[in-house]
Scaffold this motif. Structure first.
Motif, PDB file in Angstrom:
ATOM      1  N   ILE B 138       5.598   2.551  -1.571  1.00 39.76           N
ATOM      2  CA  ILE B 138       4.987   3.077  -2.801  1.00 39.76           C
ATOM      3  C   ILE B 138       5.959   3.022  -3.975  1.00 39.76           C
ATOM      4  CG2 ILE B 138       3.270   4.601  -1.725  1.00 39.76           C
ATOM      5  CD1 ILE B 138       5.281   6.905  -2.150  1.00 39.76           C
ATOM      6  N   THR B 139       7.263   2.913  -3.701  1.00 39.78           N
ATOM      7  CA  THR B 139       8.218   2.864  -4.809  1.00 39.78           C
ATOM      8  C   THR B 139       8.337   1.456  -5.390  1.00 39.78           C
ATOM      9  OG1 THR B 139      10.014   2.435  -3.288  1.00 39.78           O
ATOM     10  CG2 THR B 139       9.624   4.731  -3.851  1.00 39.78           C
ATOM     11  N   GLU B 140       7.787   0.453  -4.678  1.00 44.18           N
ATOM     12  CA  GLU B 140       7.970  -0.928  -5.130  1.00 44.18           C
ATOM     13  C   GLU B 140       7.045  -1.281  -6.282  1.00 44.18           C
ATOM     14  OE1 GLU B 140       7.549  -3.290  -1.596  1.00 44.18           O
ATOM     15  OE2 GLU B 140       9.357  -2.411  -0.703  1.00 44.18           O
ATOM     16  N   ASP B 141       7.501  -2.230  -7.098  1.00 43.09           N
ATOM     17  CA  ASP B 141       6.743  -2.614  -8.282  1.00 43.09           C
ATOM     18  C   ASP B 141       5.367  -3.167  -7.932  1.00 43.09           C
ATOM     19  OD1 ASP B 141       8.661  -1.790  -9.961  1.00 43.09           O
ATOM     20  OD2 ASP B 141       9.576  -3.764 -10.282  1.00 43.09           O
ATOM     21  N   SER B 142       5.261  -3.843  -6.756  1.00 42.57           N
ATOM     22  CA  SER B 142       3.977  -4.426  -6.377  1.00 42.57           C
ATOM     23  C   SER B 142       2.908  -3.345  -6.237  1.00 42.57           C
ATOM     24  CB  SER B 142       4.107  -5.196  -5.070  1.00 42.57           C
ATOM     25  OG  SER B 142       4.653  -4.359  -4.078  1.00 42.57           O
ATOM     26  N   PHE B 143       3.325  -2.130  -5.927  1.00 37.34           N
ATOM     27  CA  PHE B 143       2.348  -1.034  -5.857  1.00 37.34           C
ATOM     28  C   PHE B 143       2.234  -0.309  -7.196  1.00 37.34           C
ATOM     29  CE2 PHE B 143       1.232   3.433  -4.933  1.00 37.34           C
ATOM     30  CZ  PHE B 143      -0.043   3.222  -4.421  1.00 37.34           C
ATOM     31  N   ASP B 154     -10.273   4.662 -13.440  1.00 36.79           N
ATOM     32  CA  ASP B 154      -9.998   3.549 -12.517  1.00 36.79           C
ATOM     33  C   ASP B 154      -8.910   3.864 -11.508  1.00 36.79           C
ATOM     34  OD1 ASP B 154     -11.855   1.958 -13.788  1.00 36.79           O
ATOM     35  OD2 ASP B 154     -10.403   1.333 -15.317  1.00 36.79           O
ATOM     36  N   VAL B 155      -8.240   5.023 -11.677  1.00 35.04           N
ATOM     37  CA  VAL B 155      -7.134   5.341 -10.777  1.00 35.04           C
ATOM     38  C   VAL B 155      -7.668   5.917  -9.463  1.00 35.04           C
ATOM     39  CG1 VAL B 155      -4.960   6.582 -10.490  1.00 35.04           C
ATOM     40  CG2 VAL B 155      -5.621   5.774 -12.737  1.00 35.04           C
ATOM     41  N   SER B 156      -8.115   5.046  -8.577  1.00 41.16           N
ATOM     42  CA  SER B 156      -8.383   5.444  -7.195  1.00 41.16           C
ATOM     43  C   SER B 156      -8.325   4.177  -6.358  1.00 41.16           C
ATOM     44  CB  SER B 156      -9.734   6.163  -7.060  1.00 41.16           C
ATOM     45  OG  SER B 156     -10.752   5.398  -7.638  1.00 41.16           O
ATOM     46  N   LEU B 157      -8.261   4.337  -5.046  1.00 42.98           N
ATOM     47  CA  LEU B 157      -8.123   3.166  -4.181  1.00 42.98           C
ATOM     48  C   LEU B 157      -9.374   2.295  -4.268  1.00 42.98           C
ATOM     49  CD1 LEU B 157      -6.466   4.698  -1.005  1.00 42.98           C
ATOM     50  CD2 LEU B 157      -5.382   3.626  -2.979  1.00 42.98           C
ATOM     51  N   SER B 158      -9.203   1.011  -4.026  1.00 39.92           N
ATOM     52  CA  SER B 158     -10.321   0.090  -4.215  1.00 39.92           C
ATOM     53  C   SER B 158     -11.485   0.407  -3.270  1.00 39.92           C
ATOM     54  CB  SER B 158      -9.866  -1.359  -4.057  1.00 39.92           C
ATOM     55  OG  SER B 158      -8.968  -1.467  -2.999  1.00 39.92           O
ATOM     56  N   LYS B 159     -11.170   0.941  -2.101  1.00 43.59           N
ATOM     57  CA  LYS B 159     -12.288   1.286  -1.193  1.00 43.59           C
ATOM     58  C   LYS B 159     -13.056   2.518  -1.702  1.00 43.59           C
ATOM     59  CE  LYS B 159      -9.551   4.157   1.821  1.00 43.59           C
ATOM     60  NZ  LYS B 159      -9.664   5.161   2.791  1.00 43.59           N
ATOM     61  N   ASP B 160     -12.446   3.272  -2.625  1.00 46.54           N
ATOM     62  CA  ASP B 160     -13.148   4.401  -3.236  1.00 46.54           C
ATOM     63  C   ASP B 160     -13.722   4.011  -4.588  1.00 46.54           C
ATOM     64  OD1 ASP B 160     -12.323   5.883  -1.057  1.00 46.54           O
ATOM     65  OD2 ASP B 160     -10.522   6.619  -2.070  1.00 46.54           O
ATOM     66  N   GLY B 162     -12.020   2.289  -7.036  1.00 45.61           N
ATOM     67  CA  GLY B 162     -11.044   2.195  -8.116  1.00 45.61           C
ATOM     68  C   GLY B 162     -10.389   0.829  -8.172  1.00 45.61           C
ATOM     69  N   LYS B 163      -9.256   0.749  -8.823  1.00 42.80           N
ATOM     70  CA  LYS B 163      -8.609  -0.551  -8.995  1.00 42.80           C
ATOM     71  C   LYS B 163      -7.238  -0.652  -8.326  1.00 42.80           C
ATOM     72  CE  LYS B 163     -10.958  -2.059 -13.133  1.00 42.80           C
ATOM     73  NZ  LYS B 163     -10.898  -2.283 -14.568  1.00 42.80           N
ATOM     74  N   ILE B 164      -6.918   0.300  -7.437  1.00 44.83           N
ATOM     75  CA  ILE B 164      -5.617   0.267  -6.776  1.00 44.83           C
ATOM     76  C   ILE B 164      -5.792  -0.208  -5.336  1.00 44.83           C
ATOM     77  CG2 ILE B 164      -3.578   1.621  -6.146  1.00 44.83           C
ATOM     78  CD1 ILE B 164      -3.977   1.705  -9.102  1.00 44.83           C
ATOM     79  N   ASP B 165      -5.055  -1.246  -4.955  1.00 48.09           N
ATOM     80  CA  ASP B 165      -5.082  -1.700  -3.571  1.00 48.09           C
ATOM     81  C   ASP B 165      -4.063  -0.901  -2.770  1.00 48.09           C
ATOM     82  OD1 ASP B 165      -6.994  -3.637  -4.021  1.00 48.09           O
ATOM     83  OD2 ASP B 165      -5.501  -5.084  -4.715  1.00 48.09           O
ATOM     84  N   ALA B 166      -4.534  -0.311  -1.665  1.00 45.50           N
ATOM     85  CA  ALA B 166      -3.627   0.472  -0.814  1.00 45.50           C
ATOM     86  C   ALA B 166      -2.655  -0.463  -0.105  1.00 45.50           C
ATOM     87  CB  ALA B 166      -4.428   1.261   0.208  1.00 45.50           C
ATOM     88  N   ILE B 167      -1.469   0.085   0.219  1.00 45.25           N
ATOM     89  CA  ILE B 167      -0.479  -0.688   0.982  1.00 45.25           C
ATOM     90  C   ILE B 167      -0.918  -0.720   2.444  1.00 45.25           C
ATOM     91  CG2 ILE B 167       1.916  -0.695   1.777  1.00 45.25           C
ATOM     92  CD1 ILE B 167       2.475   0.936  -0.876  1.00 45.25           C
ATOM     93  N   THR B 168      -0.897  -1.900   3.047  1.00 42.46           N
ATOM     94  CA  THR B 168      -1.278  -2.024   4.454  1.00 42.46           C
ATOM     95  C   THR B 168      -0.358  -1.164   5.318  1.00 42.46           C
ATOM     96  OG1 THR B 168      -1.741  -4.313   3.908  1.00 42.46           O
ATOM     97  CG2 THR B 168      -1.830  -3.704   6.232  1.00 42.46           C
ATOM     98  N   GLY B 169      -0.952  -0.312   6.126  1.00 40.08           N
ATOM     99  CA  GLY B 169      -0.158   0.528   7.015  1.00 40.08           C
ATOM    100  C   GLY B 169       0.329   1.807   6.362  1.00 40.08           C
ATOM    101  N   ALA B 170       0.004   1.980   5.079  1.00 32.53           N
ATOM    102  CA  ALA B 170       0.450   3.200   4.394  1.00 32.53           C
ATOM    103  C   ALA B 170      -0.667   3.730   3.487  1.00 32.53           C
ATOM    104  CB  ALA B 170       1.716   2.942   3.591  1.00 32.53           C
ATOM    105  N   THR B 171      -1.865   3.818   4.075  1.00 31.53           N
ATOM    106  CA  THR B 171      -3.018   4.262   3.285  1.00 31.53           C
ATOM    107  C   THR B 171      -2.853   5.700   2.804  1.00 31.53           C
ATOM    108  OG1 THR B 171      -4.227   2.964   4.906  1.00 31.53           O
ATOM    109  CG2 THR B 171      -5.529   4.108   3.260  1.00 31.53           C
ATOM    110  N   ILE B 172      -2.294   6.548   3.687  1.00 33.31           N
ATOM    111  CA  ILE B 172      -2.169   7.965   3.312  1.00 33.31           C
ATOM    112  C   ILE B 172      -1.216   8.112   2.128  1.00 33.31           C
ATOM    113  CG2 ILE B 172      -1.391  10.235   4.097  1.00 33.31           C
ATOM    114  CD1 ILE B 172      -2.420   9.517   6.878  1.00 33.31           C
ATOM    115  N   SER B 173      -0.079   7.422   2.191  1.00 36.02           N
ATOM    116  CA  SER B 173       0.881   7.488   1.087  1.00 36.02           C
ATOM    117  C   SER B 173       0.265   6.939  -0.195  1.00 36.02           C
ATOM    118  CB  SER B 173       2.138   6.693   1.434  1.00 36.02           C
ATOM    119  OG  SER B 173       2.649   7.082   2.678  1.00 36.02           O
ATOM    120  N   SER B 174      -0.437   5.788  -0.093  1.00 36.18           N
ATOM    121  CA  SER B 174      -1.056   5.182  -1.268  1.00 36.18           C
ATOM    122  C   SER B 174      -2.078   6.129  -1.872  1.00 36.18           C
ATOM    123  CB  SER B 174      -1.762   3.882  -0.886  1.00 36.18           C
ATOM    124  OG  SER B 174      -0.957   3.082  -0.084  1.00 36.18           O
TER     125      SER B 174
END
Lengths: 214, 197
Positions: B138-143, B154-160, B162-174
């Motif tokens: 989550i600290t990386e620029d790609s996120f 627009d600030v919510s995960l794409s499955k909800d 929004g326009k933010i793609d969750a990090i694979t394997g770190a959905t809770i953190s995202s």
């Protein structure tokens, strides 16, 4: 004649207690105590040094106080008393680090307050400081503390070099290995790498026979 | 059982006979522990008083350096009650605040920079205790880069939706970061709007 002799044996015992912690009773490699911080914060030499300084401070303070009050400490309530004494020193240390060394405080994170339950410190309180004089308890704290610091530095030395390809102390890069630094083995910075390095080091120390005379 | 009892009684007798009256008192452990705790608390209070100002100043300095990293051309800032205003040539160029999210491994502190039109300029993760190698992404620029230019809808995960793609394997953190930013953003926009009037 007499006092000089006792003074002589006293200083010899003092030196013996210090040396004991370094090799014969090295807390990490021989007693295999305090592995939680050894595994967790040894990602860099800086962290290892900061953590060791913290542990030495707490160990000195708690050994000193616990040895001072050893004759009036009730047997029934001794463990709570030790924990309160240790926790006081840890809280003071944590506040001082937060005020004067915020980056170190940040990188040590939860492992700084966890010194309270570090078995090295409670172990020394119960096994040594509660039964020995103030002077010997201080010697014990120095020996075990520096022994712990040495182990931390050895583990973090290998992890930092393998995991990042360079060695940085206090923000200054001492040296970097050409190929390794551009493509480091990040595995060694991760928790499994800590287990591997510590395991190999334990095996190495056994093999060297340094510990045969324990 | 009986044997144990006898040994126990013997021990008590021995300790009361060989030490002074106070040490044999059954309330002595209680009193001793109380004294120790009292001394300990007083000591910690003293140290806390000595370091409090410095700790707050350090935290403030950290925030200000973040502010400068987000609004590179800022020349002045003003701390408000729970957010900061960034200025250039006495003109407001943006706002910033800290959002706190509950991640997988503990609290995540997120620094959010806002443009004057209340879209996000940039977010930065100030601190986190997520799983190294997974949640720490989550600290990386790609996120964090995904937040740039978004308004709070627009600030919510794409499955909800929004326009933010969750990090694979770190959905809770995202999700923790995204939800914390959205919630705080919504509140802060109201506060800033009413302050500016």
């Amino acid at each position: 004649m007499m006092p000089e002799e006792t003074k002589n044996t006293n200083s010899r015992r003092f030196a013996k207690e210090i040396l004991k912690g370094l090799v014969i009773a090295n807390p990490v490699f021989v007693l295999v105590l305090g592995l939680c911080p050894t595994l967790a914060v040894t990602v860099s030499i800086d962290n290892a040094l900061g953590m060791s300084a913290g542990v030495i401070f707490v160990l000195l303070g708690s050994n000193l106080i616990i040895s001072m009050i050893r004759k009036i400490t009730p047997q029934l309530a001794r463990i709570p008393v030790y924990i309160v004494v240790i926790a006081t020193f840890v809280t003071i240390l944590s506040l001082v680090f937060e005020a004067y060394l915020p980056p170190l405080h940040e990188s040590l994170g939860i492992y700084l307050p966890l010194i309270v339950v570090n078995c090295i410190i409670l172990g020394r309180a119960e096994a040594f400081a509660s039964k020995n004089t103030i002077l010997l308890s201080i010697a014990d704290a120095i020996g075990i503390g520096v022994g712990f610091a040495l182990s931390m530095i050895i583990v973090s030395f290998f992890r930092e070099i393998l995991g990042t390809g360079k060695l940085t102390v206090f923000g200054k890069t001492l040296f970097s290995i050409p190929v390794l630094s551009s493509d480091p083995l990040a595995f060694f910075i991760m928790p499994p790498g800590a287990f591997l390095v510590l395991g190999l080091l334990l095996a190495l120390f056994r093999w060297l026979g340094v510990l045969n005379n324990e | 059982m009986n044997e144990n009892r006898q040994i126990h009684d013997k021990k008590i007798k021995k300790s009361s006979s060989c030490s002074e009256k106070i040490f044999g008192n059954r309330f002595y452990p209680l009193i001793f522990l109380t004294i120790i705790v009292f001394v300990s608390v007083s000591l910690v209070m003293v140290v806390n008083n000595m370091t409090r100002v410095k700790i707050l100043a350090e935290k403030d300095a950290a925030i200000i350096s973040q502010l400068k990293a987000i609004f590179t051309d800022t020349d002045d800032y003003e701390p408000k009650k729970d957010y900061y205003i960034a200025y250039r040539d006495k003109q407001v160029i943006g706002f910033a605040f800290v959002a706190k999210g509950k991640g997988y491994g503990g609290e995540i502190n997120i620094f959010v920079g806002l443009n004057t039109d209340f879209t996000i300029e940039q977010i930065k993760i100030l601190s986190n205790t997520e799983t190294p190698g997974l949640g720490t992404k989550i600290t990386e620029d790609s996120f964090t880069g995904q937040f740039k230019g978004l308004s709070f809808k627009d600030v919510s995960l794409s499955k909800d939706g929004g326009k933010i793609d969750a990090i694979t394997g770190a959905t809770i953190s995202s999700k923790a970061v995204t939800d914390a930013v959205r919630k705080e953003l919504e509140e802060k926009i109201e506060v800033i709007k009413s302050d500016m009037k």
